[in-house]
Design a protein around this motif. Structure first.
Motif, short mmCIF file in Angstrom:
data_model
loop_
_atom_site.label_atom_id
_atom_site.label_comp_id
_atom_site.label_asym_id
_atom_site.label_seq_id
_atom_site.Cartn_x
_atom_site.Cartn_y
_atom_site.Cartn_z
N LEU A 152 0.74 3.02 -12.72
CA LEU A 152 1.62 3.95 -11.99
C LEU A 152 2.86 4.28 -12.82
O LEU A 152 3.29 5.43 -12.91
CB LEU A 152 2.04 3.33 -10.65
CG LEU A 152 3.01 4.17 -9.81
CD1 LEU A 152 2.38 5.51 -9.41
CD2 LEU A 152 3.46 3.43 -8.54
N MET A 184 -1.97 -0.45 -3.39
CA MET A 184 -0.81 0.31 -3.86
C MET A 184 -0.52 1.53 -3.00
O MET A 184 0.63 1.78 -2.65
CB MET A 184 -1.01 0.72 -5.31
CG MET A 184 0.18 1.40 -5.91
SD MET A 184 0.19 1.34 -7.70
CE MET A 184 -1.09 2.47 -8.13
N ILE A 205 9.43 3.90 -2.04
CA ILE A 205 8.48 3.52 -1.00
C ILE A 205 7.54 2.43 -1.52
O ILE A 205 7.28 1.43 -0.84
CB ILE A 205 7.68 4.75 -0.50
CG1 ILE A 205 8.59 5.68 0.29
CG2 ILE A 205 6.50 4.30 0.37
CD1 ILE A 205 7.94 6.97 0.73
N VAL A 206 7.07 2.61 -2.76
CA VAL A 206 6.13 1.62 -3.31
C VAL A 206 6.78 0.23 -3.41
O VAL A 206 6.20 -0.76 -3.00
CB VAL A 206 5.59 2.07 -4.69
CG1 VAL A 206 4.89 0.92 -5.40
CG2 VAL A 206 4.62 3.23 -4.52
N CYS A 262 0.67 2.50 1.54
CA CYS A 262 1.92 2.88 2.18
C CYS A 262 2.05 4.40 2.33
O CYS A 262 2.83 4.88 3.14
CB CYS A 262 3.11 2.30 1.42
SG CYS A 262 3.07 2.62 -0.34
N PHE A 263 1.26 5.16 1.55
CA PHE A 263 1.25 6.62 1.72
C PHE A 263 0.08 7.06 2.58
O PHE A 263 0.21 7.97 3.39
CB PHE A 263 1.14 7.32 0.36
CG PHE A 263 2.28 7.01 -0.54
CD1 PHE A 263 3.55 7.52 -0.29
CD2 PHE A 263 2.10 6.19 -1.64
CE1 PHE A 263 4.61 7.21 -1.11
CE2 PHE A 263 3.15 5.89 -2.47
CZ PHE A 263 4.41 6.40 -2.21
N VAL A 304 8.89 8.25 -4.16
CA VAL A 304 7.60 7.56 -4.27
C VAL A 304 7.82 6.11 -4.71
O VAL A 304 7.29 5.17 -4.11
CB VAL A 304 6.68 8.29 -5.27
CG1 VAL A 304 5.52 7.40 -5.70
CG2 VAL A 304 6.15 9.58 -4.66
#
Ligand code: ATP
Ligand code: MG
Lengths: 299, 251
Positions: free
Chosen positions: A190, B109, A153-154, B112-113, A150
């Motif tokens: 996050l 944020m 990717i972020v 991208c998912f 995760v």
């Protein structure tokens, strides 16, 4: 016996991978000198433990609740602190983590203070009980890999690019129309969310937590892992977490009382940190953070 | 009229950097802002882009007041700038420095998912556009090099390219050719003329008078934080006050 010990080390390494990669998002990628990461970890650990102990809430709901709470706290914390720069931000977040620690110590009716919370149940996810050490190790591996993917990717996404631009030059990012305040708040949220997941993961493994688990020493440890591994590199954080988890282990077998060994462990971390900053400032894997300060010409 | 600056004031401690400064920038023209060192030119740019708050005065862009807005909100009205002291993103590559300037959607944020395909397509478009711009400033070879590793002149070019990558309508350049060699200077001059052809409004701060006189439709002269003259290059060259304050007799 030896397998149990090695699996235990593996479980702890997974915990630190989760904590270090998420801290690197704030420090290495966004340039937020966050010294309060351990507070989010504590929020996660206590929230899911208390929910499980008092209301029998299942692990994954408790963990998500703790993570959401931590994310909200992280987001709110950004309001007073994010306008602060560099050193002040560090002091602000450090102060926050001291406040959280003292709440854990003093809000006795909720947290039992220094007595801690014993008997935290082992997790059971959708009827699958994670009740043995090998199962927990597998669970840790899955969590750590998930977190790693995760975050990777972020940081490679357009949002991640904005974070890195903020780190390099916030003013320039603003003149390109980036709402940097908002982006930093989200990055911190996050980062807090993931740290709290790490907290739940750990609390339900050791089944007992008390406020001493969440002290400044822990902050220094994960901070060292980020620096040693290399800022702005997720792979570096994994390397830093694993290395610093394993490195002091041989001390355990020395013929000294545990109080001395604890001190030696801290000294070893400090030594490694100094060596890395002196001879390999970019960390094991990672970009050169300190170059900027060395040849101050480039701006 | 594109940009209107009215009675602008700003002091730093005892220094009155800008005092009662007023001027207008015409749509679709190249306008120069000139004046001696410390005249307050860069400070005016900083106020226009919301980096510094004025003590008093007003700025409107296409009728919209700017001084109540924050820097990123001003940028989103299609205003872009370069910096006298370079402000690139040194640890991002040249390509990334331009891609980030692209006026795409606000980078969310979780996009991208949630919509990875859309993000990837958008990013491809940004990359293609960034590569084109790198070609324009002749930095294509350095696309994967960190911006911080470029020479000063190259960084200057990259900064200009980044400003163009925003696709903004009002472009503010703070000394685009200072410290830049003659060949590159000519290239920048040509580039600015092309931008004008495309209908952009340009305001440049520059000390190189040949460059300014050659390129600009209108010149605004600042001295000690006040506007002392405005006019075509020909008129400004003959203006007594300007000659005294800045140009000298032989300009
Ligand atoms: N942030 C600041 N803090 C304090 N003083 C400032 C600041 N910005 C500008 N000044 C002062 O304001 C005055 C005008 O500076 P400014 O940079 O606007 O001049 P300039 O016209 O751009 O000059 P140059 O041609 O040398 O770039 C100077 O005296 C400068 O020292
Ligand atoms: Mg200036």
């Amino acid at each position: 016996m030896i397998e149990t010990y090695l699996l235990h080390l593996f479980i702890i390494a997974c915990l630190y991978v989760i904590l270090t990669t998420s801290l690197n998002l704030a420090i290495g990628y966004t340039g937020l000198l966050n010294l309060g990461h351990i507070a989010f970890y504590a929020i996660g650990a206590y929230t899911s433990s208390l929910l499980a102990l008092n209301f029998g809430v299942p692990f994954w709901i408790g963990a998500l609740a703790g993570a959401t709470l931590a994310a909200i706290v992280g987001y709110l914390l950004s309001y007073p602190t994010i306008k602060l720069k560099g050193d002040y931000l560090a002091l602000g977040t450090l102060g926050f983590s001291i406040i959280v620690e003292s709440v854990l110590k003093n809000w006795v009716s909720l947290t039992r203070g220094p007595l801690g919370l014993p008997g935290i149940p082992k997790p059971s996810i959708f009827g699958f009980a994670i009740d043995t050490i090998p199962k927990y190790a597998l669970f840790g591996l899955i969590l750590a890999v998930l977190v790693y993917i995760v975050l990777e990717i972020v940081v490679r996404s357009p949002f991640g690019r904005v974070l890195q631009a903020i780190r390099d030059d916030e003013m320039a990012a603003k003149t390109l129309g980036k709402d940097t305040f908002n982006a930093k708040a989200k990055a911190l949220a996050l980062s807090a969310f993931i740290a709290a997941i790490g907290g739940s993961y750990y609390a339900h493994y050791v089944t007992f937590i008390d406020p001493t688990f969440f002290s400044i020493l822990e902050t220094i440890l994960i901070f060292s892992m980020v620096i040693v591994g290399g800022t702005a590199s997720m792979l570096g954080s994994v390397a830093g977490a694993v290395l610093l988890t394993l490195l002091p282990e041989p001390l355990r077998f020395l013929p000294f009382p545990s109080s001395i060994i604890g001190g030696m462990r801290q000294a070893l971390y400090a030594l490694l940190l100094v060596l890395v900053i002196r001879w390999r400032p970019q960390g094991l894997i990672g970009e050169n953070t300190f170059k900027k300060f060395k040849n101050g010409v480039k701006r | 009229m594109s940009l209107t600056v009215k009675n602008l004031k700003r002091s730093f401690g005892g220094v009155e950097a800008v005092k009662n400064c007023s001027f207008k920038v015409k749509q679709g023209k190249i306008t120069a802002l000139i004046g001696p060192n410390g005249a307050g030119k860069t400070t005016v740019f900083n106020i226009i882009t919301g980096i510094i708050r004025p003590d008093a005065g007003n700025i409107t862009f296409k009728g919209e007041p700017l001084i109540v807005l924050q820097t990123h909100e001003i940028a989103r009205l299609s205003i872009a700038r370069t910096f006298q002291l370079l402000k690139l993103f040194p640890k991002l590559t040249c390509l990334e420095n331009l891609m980030i300037a692209h006026p795409g959607k606000d980078e969310k944020m979780f996009d991208c998912f949630l919509k990875p395909k859309k993000i990837r397509a958008e990013d491809e478009a940004k990359r293609a556009r960034a590569l084109e711009l790198l070609k324009v400033v002749d930095l294509e070879r350095y696309k994967d090099e960190k911006a911080g590793n470029l020479s000063y002149g190259q960084q200057k070019l990259l900064d200009i390219a980044r400003c163009l990558a925003t696709e903004a309508n009002l472009l503010l350049f703070d000394e685009p050719v200072a410290g830049v060699n003659p060949i590159v200077r000519e290239r920048i001059k040509k580039l600015l003329k092309e931008l004008k052809q495309q209908g952009k409004t340009i305001l440049i701060i520059e000390h190189d008078m040949r460059f300014v006189m050659d390129l600009c439709d209108e010149i605004i002269v600042l001295d000690h934080g006040v506007e002392i003259a405005t006019g075509t290059p020909a008129k400004i060259k003959k203006n007594k006050k300007v000659i005294e304050a800045y140009l000298g007799v032989d300009a």
